[in-house]
Scaffold this motif. Sequence first.
Motif, PDB file in Angstrom:
ATOM      1  N   CYS A 108      35.971  36.438  32.176  1.00  0.00           N
ATOM      2  CA  CYS A 108      35.164  36.731  33.367  1.00  0.00           C
ATOM      3  C   CYS A 108      34.173  35.595  33.627  1.00  0.00           C
ATOM      4  O   CYS A 108      33.884  35.265  34.777  1.00  0.00           O
ATOM      5  N   SER A 109      33.682  34.990  32.568  1.00  0.00           N
ATOM      6  CA  SER A 109      32.748  33.875  32.717  1.00  0.00           C
ATOM      7  C   SER A 109      33.405  32.708  33.453  1.00  0.00           C
ATOM      8  O   SER A 109      32.796  32.095  34.332  1.00  0.00           O
ATOM      9  N   LEU A 126      33.743  33.511  37.139  1.00  0.00           N
ATOM     10  CA  LEU A 126      32.468  33.371  37.849  1.00  0.00           C
ATOM     11  C   LEU A 126      32.101  31.906  38.035  1.00  0.00           C
ATOM     12  O   LEU A 126      31.495  31.535  39.046  1.00  0.00           O
ATOM     13  N   ILE A 136      37.120  39.252  39.319  1.00  0.00           N
ATOM     14  CA  ILE A 136      35.882  39.421  38.551  1.00  0.00           C
ATOM     15  C   ILE A 136      35.520  40.893  38.457  1.00  0.00           C
ATOM     16  O   ILE A 136      35.092  41.383  37.404  1.00  0.00           O
ATOM     17  N   LEU A 152      34.377  43.089  35.048  1.00  0.00           N
ATOM     18  CA  LEU A 152      32.947  42.822  35.179  1.00  0.00           C
ATOM     19  C   LEU A 152      32.173  43.148  33.919  1.00  0.00           C
ATOM     20  O   LEU A 152      31.115  42.568  33.665  1.00  0.00           O
ATOM     21  N   ALA A 189      30.896  40.227  31.871  1.00  0.00           N
ATOM     22  CA  ALA A 189      29.969  39.243  32.441  1.00  0.00           C
ATOM     23  C   ALA A 189      28.575  39.383  31.840  1.00  0.00           C
ATOM     24  O   ALA A 189      28.103  40.489  31.569  1.00  0.00           O
ATOM     25  N   ASP A 207      25.880  34.608  33.876  1.00  0.00           N
ATOM     26  CA  ASP A 207      27.116  34.394  34.629  1.00  0.00           C
ATOM     27  C   ASP A 207      26.968  34.843  36.077  1.00  0.00           C
ATOM     28  O   ASP A 207      27.528  34.237  36.993  1.00  0.00           O
ATOM     29  N   LEU A 208      26.221  35.920  36.289  1.00  0.00           N
ATOM     30  CA  LEU A 208      26.108  36.511  37.620  1.00  0.00           C
ATOM     31  C   LEU A 208      25.116  35.781  38.521  1.00  0.00           C
ATOM     32  O   LEU A 208      25.065  36.059  39.724  1.00  0.00           O
ATOM     33  N   SER A 250      23.974  45.019  32.635  1.00  0.00           N
ATOM     34  CA  SER A 250      23.983  43.653  33.182  1.00  0.00           C
ATOM     35  C   SER A 250      23.312  43.607  34.549  1.00  0.00           C
ATOM     36  O   SER A 250      22.564  42.667  34.852  1.00  0.00           O
TER      37      SER A 250
END
Length: 625
Positions: A290-291, A294, A317, A321, A324, A328-329, A391
């Motif tokens: 996921c990283s 992103l 993503i 999620l 994450a 990352d976000l 997160s």
Amino acid sequence: MKFMKLGSKPDSFQTDGNEFRYAASELATDIVLIVGDVKFYLHKFPLLSKSARLQKLVTTTNEDNTDEIHMSNIPGGPSAFEICAKFCYGMTVTLNAYNVVAARCAAEYLEMNETMERGNLIYKIDVFLSSSIFRSWKDSIIVLQTTKFLSPLSEELKVVSNCIESIATKACVDVSKVNWSYTYNRKKLPEENGNDSTWNGVRNRSVPKDWWVEDLCELEIDLYKHALMNIKTKGIVSNDVIGEALKAYAYRRLPGFSKGLIQSGDMVKYRSIVDTIVWLLPAEKGSVTCSFLLQLLKASIFMDSGEMAKVELVRRIGQQLEEASVNDLLIRASEEETTMFDVSSVQKIVQEFLMQDQNAEIESLEESNELHETRRPGILLDASKLMVAKSIDGYLAEISKDPNLPLSMFVDLANMVSGICRPAHDGLYRAIDMYLKEHPGISKSERKRICKLMDCKKLSVDACMHAVQNERLPLRVVVQVLFFEQVRAAASSGSSTPDLPKGIKDLNSGSHGSSRSATTNTEEDWDAVATAEELKALKGELAALRLANGVGGSERNDDVKGNVDKAAINKMKGLLKSKKIFAKLWSSKGGQGDNSGSDSSESLGSANPEEVKSTPSRNRRHSVS
């Protein structure tokens, strides 16, 4: 590297500056060939015996009464023509991976085929390619790189397709049959770092599944795309290895990609790389992290890639999620935006995540023949939901530092995960507190709106201590926190919930039975920010409650502990009845209450104090600014 020598005569080509080349001989030259900026003074006989095109060109020049032939469009330029010319003279030439394609294309242009002479240059080069070059992993990659300067002829001669097929076939070979030399730049061997005590100077290491990944990064994006597509089509290499290959290519070819900000350069080229990588991503969930997805989204937004690439990345993503991190976000907003971060993209990602349950229910209904059939449960696990909620709480705390962040964005994103049952709201409280700190000018109604996102029953003891001291919170929130901390203290000591004034009960239960008689001033007082004096009086009693509830342990018996707890509770009740801050509430016969997001039907013991000791508890303040 493989190579092939042709001819046996010594090389007698000589150079007069950079513009003239000639074959040293006792015989005078009788033809001038102009290739690019270079003039070749040569002899007709050796050339015409092997090149059909030169025969035609010489015939034309004889009719025009000139001995000069212009060949500006010969593939490979002067260097490739020189190889062909030396071959015609029988001079020694060496072919290798770097010049063989240029020589092959030039020979094709000069029509040096078998109809002119057996064993002509085209035949010899084709044998060298098939018997040596295409059997070598590294040479195939080098040759494929050189074809980009010789397109489209190199494609018509199938040099490109044969190279790609050779590369793909070798990448799919069982690793036990791979003769591999160490070129793994991204992952250093323990022995090379000096960390392997058993290192004896002999490399004995099994070949990794992605041994070919780094070497393929040498290719330009178009050739890389064709090669990787061929590898994927064979269906032998696993999706996670394909994902690793794409990640390695992005890190190699996009400067600054690892830091989330592409450095200045050929943006058209970089945009093409990002779009191609997105297109090549394996369809299976989890094939890439996921990283990494992103990071691709950040690059896509920064370079203003196509909308299809962004939509695909948001979808993928959202499917994973839970992996994450907050960092990352943190997607930087485009220059046209007033906010620091691209919150709308994160909202779309969260929506995709939550849609997985809804889509699973719809698919279940479509598969069932009867409407009364039991629906299949959602595919999202509670653990995944909890990780996403955590997160997003951290993400809200980070974006709250942006002074231009609208309250509506904060509230809308927080509401998207409000349906996820969390044992603790410490993270959300921290985000709310951060927003209030960075946006001191918001109105009372806005403060009330943002505080309603939080369930006071789900704050840890440390978070409650911080909230009671917090001068940024509305008074009603402070009282709610105080009430639930008092109830928790009583419950933990085995005491019954203490009797409280009716106004306090109404405030926390959400009762509106007597609120119609309340005046506007009373409601405004409750939504107002508590003063320092009021907070000072309340926090002292809350500290007494914690002390009474937390000390002693096995060093005192239950009777003594119960007496101390009851004494602390009675002291709190006396404080509440005597303080001026509640006078208006009681005189209004139970002011209009607001539960600030709390559900009175939930068990007061549902909070999990062990899990919710988050950042506010670690940064406990005695004076809140």
